[in-house]
Design a protein around this motif. Structure first.
Motif, PDB file in Angstrom:
ATOM      1  N   LEU A 155       0.830  -1.206   0.000  1.00  0.00           N
ATOM      2  CA  LEU A 155       0.000   0.000   0.000  1.00  0.00           C
ATOM      3  C   LEU A 155       0.864   1.255   0.000  1.00  0.00           C
ATOM      4  O   LEU A 155       0.579   2.221  -0.718  1.00  0.00           O
ATOM      5  CB  LEU A 155      -0.923  -0.011   1.218  1.00  0.00           C
ATOM      6  CG  LEU A 155      -2.031   1.047   1.249  1.00  0.00           C
ATOM      7  CD1 LEU A 155      -2.966   0.874   0.060  1.00  0.00           C
ATOM      8  CD2 LEU A 155      -2.813   0.953   2.553  1.00  0.00           C
ATOM      9  N   HIS A 183       2.289   1.817  -3.382  1.00  0.00           N
ATOM     10  CA  HIS A 183       1.304   2.316  -4.341  1.00  0.00           C
ATOM     11  C   HIS A 183       1.242   3.840  -4.336  1.00  0.00           C
ATOM     12  O   HIS A 183       1.072   4.471  -5.382  1.00  0.00           O
ATOM     13  CB  HIS A 183      -0.074   1.747  -4.017  1.00  0.00           C
ATOM     14  CG  HIS A 183      -1.167   2.336  -4.860  1.00  0.00           C
ATOM     15  ND1 HIS A 183      -1.418   1.924  -6.146  1.00  0.00           N
ATOM     16  CD2 HIS A 183      -2.051   3.336  -4.606  1.00  0.00           C
ATOM     17  CE1 HIS A 183      -2.412   2.637  -6.646  1.00  0.00           C
ATOM     18  NE2 HIS A 183      -2.820   3.492  -5.733  1.00  0.00           N
ATOM     19  N   ALA A 228      -6.621  -0.847  -8.878  1.00  0.00           N
ATOM     20  CA  ALA A 228      -7.075  -1.119  -7.516  1.00  0.00           C
ATOM     21  C   ALA A 228      -7.491  -2.565  -7.338  1.00  0.00           C
ATOM     22  O   ALA A 228      -7.641  -3.026  -6.214  1.00  0.00           O
ATOM     23  CB  ALA A 228      -8.236  -0.193  -7.165  1.00  0.00           C
ATOM     24  N   SER A 229      -7.692  -3.296  -8.427  1.00  0.00           N
ATOM     25  CA  SER A 229      -8.174  -4.669  -8.341  1.00  0.00           C
ATOM     26  C   SER A 229      -7.550  -5.526  -9.432  1.00  0.00           C
ATOM     27  O   SER A 229      -7.344  -5.077 -10.558  1.00  0.00           O
ATOM     28  CB  SER A 229      -9.700  -4.697  -8.479  1.00  0.00           C
ATOM     29  OG  SER A 229     -10.170  -6.015  -8.629  1.00  0.00           O
ATOM     30  N   THR A 276     -12.196   4.228  -7.314  1.00  0.00           N
ATOM     31  CA  THR A 276     -10.792   3.989  -7.661  1.00  0.00           C
ATOM     32  C   THR A 276      -9.874   4.140  -6.448  1.00  0.00           C
ATOM     33  O   THR A 276      -8.653   4.108  -6.593  1.00  0.00           O
ATOM     34  CB  THR A 276     -10.343   4.973  -8.758  1.00  0.00           C
ATOM     35  OG1 THR A 276     -10.537   6.315  -8.289  1.00  0.00           O
ATOM     36  CG2 THR A 276     -11.134   4.752 -10.040  1.00  0.00           C
ATOM     37  N   VAL A 309      -7.730   3.047  -3.734  1.00  0.00           N
ATOM     38  CA  VAL A 309      -7.038   1.828  -3.330  1.00  0.00           C
ATOM     39  C   VAL A 309      -7.101   1.653  -1.815  1.00  0.00           C
ATOM     40  O   VAL A 309      -7.301   0.544  -1.313  1.00  0.00           O
ATOM     41  CB  VAL A 309      -5.572   1.862  -3.807  1.00  0.00           C
ATOM     42  CG1 VAL A 309      -4.805   0.657  -3.279  1.00  0.00           C
ATOM     43  CG2 VAL A 309      -5.513   1.898  -5.325  1.00  0.00           C
ATOM     44  N   SER A 316     -10.487   0.446  -0.817  1.00  0.00           N
ATOM     45  CA  SER A 316     -10.613  -0.942  -1.251  1.00  0.00           C
ATOM     46  C   SER A 316      -9.934  -1.890  -0.276  1.00  0.00           C
ATOM     47  O   SER A 316     -10.491  -2.930   0.104  1.00  0.00           O
ATOM     48  CB  SER A 316      -9.998  -1.105  -2.650  1.00  0.00           C
ATOM     49  OG  SER A 316      -9.861  -2.466  -2.993  1.00  0.00           O
ATOM     50  N   ARG A 317      -8.722  -1.539   0.164  1.00  0.00           N
ATOM     51  CA  ARG A 317      -7.979  -2.404   1.082  1.00  0.00           C
ATOM     52  C   ARG A 317      -8.668  -2.491   2.446  1.00  0.00           C
ATOM     53  O   ARG A 317      -8.737  -3.560   3.050  1.00  0.00           O
ATOM     54  CB  ARG A 317      -6.548  -1.889   1.254  1.00  0.00           C
ATOM     55  CG  ARG A 317      -5.726  -1.873  -0.030  1.00  0.00           C
ATOM     56  CD  ARG A 317      -5.610  -3.276  -0.632  1.00  0.00           C
ATOM     57  NE  ARG A 317      -4.770  -3.280  -1.818  1.00  0.00           N
ATOM     58  CZ  ARG A 317      -5.218  -3.199  -3.068  1.00  0.00           C
ATOM     59  NH1 ARG A 317      -6.520  -3.086  -3.300  1.00  0.00           N
ATOM     60  NH2 ARG A 317      -4.392  -3.225  -4.089  1.00  0.00           N
ATOM     61  N   GLY A 333      -7.878  -6.338  -1.136  1.00  0.00           N
ATOM     62  CA  GLY A 333      -8.894  -5.302  -1.230  1.00  0.00           C
ATOM     63  C   GLY A 333     -10.239  -5.860  -1.662  1.00  0.00           C
ATOM     64  O   GLY A 333     -10.433  -7.064  -1.801  1.00  0.00           O
TER      65      GLY A 333
END
Length: 238
Positions: A103, A106, A116-117, A130, A132, A135-136, A175
């Motif tokens: 992370l 990133h 992100a995926s 979008t 990240v 998402s995580r 994520g």
């Protein structure tokens, strides 16, 4: 042991699956694990190239090391759970640290082009964002909370807390929605395997079944083949 008796796979073949000292038989598990480790070290960086085509060499090398550690840790967890019905906290901590490092990388400039995926554009069907970081966080919450429910209601009999921590750490790495896909695959695969074992009378309803191998398998499948699987599925619907 002498150095030429410690060469992965080759020594096993040369020694004809027996110890050079006492002649005891060596399990095929060892060369199998060595082969899988070699494939992980060779294939994972090659697979990641498609996502990081613009990354500097040094950054990509570090990224490859982190993901290789993740896959090797997943493999170790699966083996230990099969043999001992245990998911060590130390290995889950390694996964969490790798997730945090990925992370940080990133948001460190050269790697911001990373999607992100691993599901690519199919992820927007389930998560229209979008972010990240979001998402995580959602992935970790989903993995941890969903399996915690099973562990809590069964008091650890249907689902161990080591599995919960694995889902939490794995969710932080993958994520959302990748974690959801991983859990779906894990439960389907675990259910099918359990049903087959019952039909063959190899297991009873009272026997334990390690879940970590299926969870790890679901995560690895999502990373490596999740996009292709969804593309094939939606292709059948069109």
């Amino acid at each position: 042991m002498r150095w030429f008796e410690l060469i992965p796979i080759i020594s096993f073949i040369f020694l004809r699956a027996r110890c050079a000292r006492c002649g005891a038989k060596i399990s095929f598990q060892y060369p199998a694990v060595e082969l899988i480790c070699g494939l992980i070290a060779a294939f994972v960086p090659e697979y990641l190239v498609q996502f990081y085509t613009t990354a500097p060499t040094a950054w990509f090398s570090l990224l490859s090391v982190l993901w290789t550690i993740v896959f090797l840790t997943w493999l170790t967890i699966a083996i230990i759970d099969v043999r001992q019905y245990l998911v060590p906290d130390e290995l889950n901590i390694i996964l969490a640290v790798c997730g945090a490092a990925l992370l940080v990388m990133h948001f460190s400039g050269p790697l911001q082009a990373f999607p992100a995926s691993f599901l690519r554009h199919y992820a927007f069907m389930f998560f229209p964002s979008t972010s990240v970081l979001l998402s995580r966080v959602l992935g970790a919450l989903l993995g941890g909370a969903f399996l915690s429910l099973f562990a809590f209601l069964s008091r650890g009999r249907a689902m161990g807390w080591g599995d919960v921590k694995l889902a939490l750490a794995g969710g932080f790495i993958l994520g959302f929605p990748d974690t959801a896909v991983s859990l779906f695959i894990a439960f389907i695969a675990g259910g099918i395997f359990g049903a087959v074992m019952l039909l063959l009378r190899r297991k009873t309803m009272k026997d334990r079944l390690p879940f970590a191998p299926f969870l790890v398998g679901g995560m690895a499948f999502t990373v490596l083949l999740g996009y292709q699987a969804l593309a094939a599925y939606f292709g059948l619907l069109l």
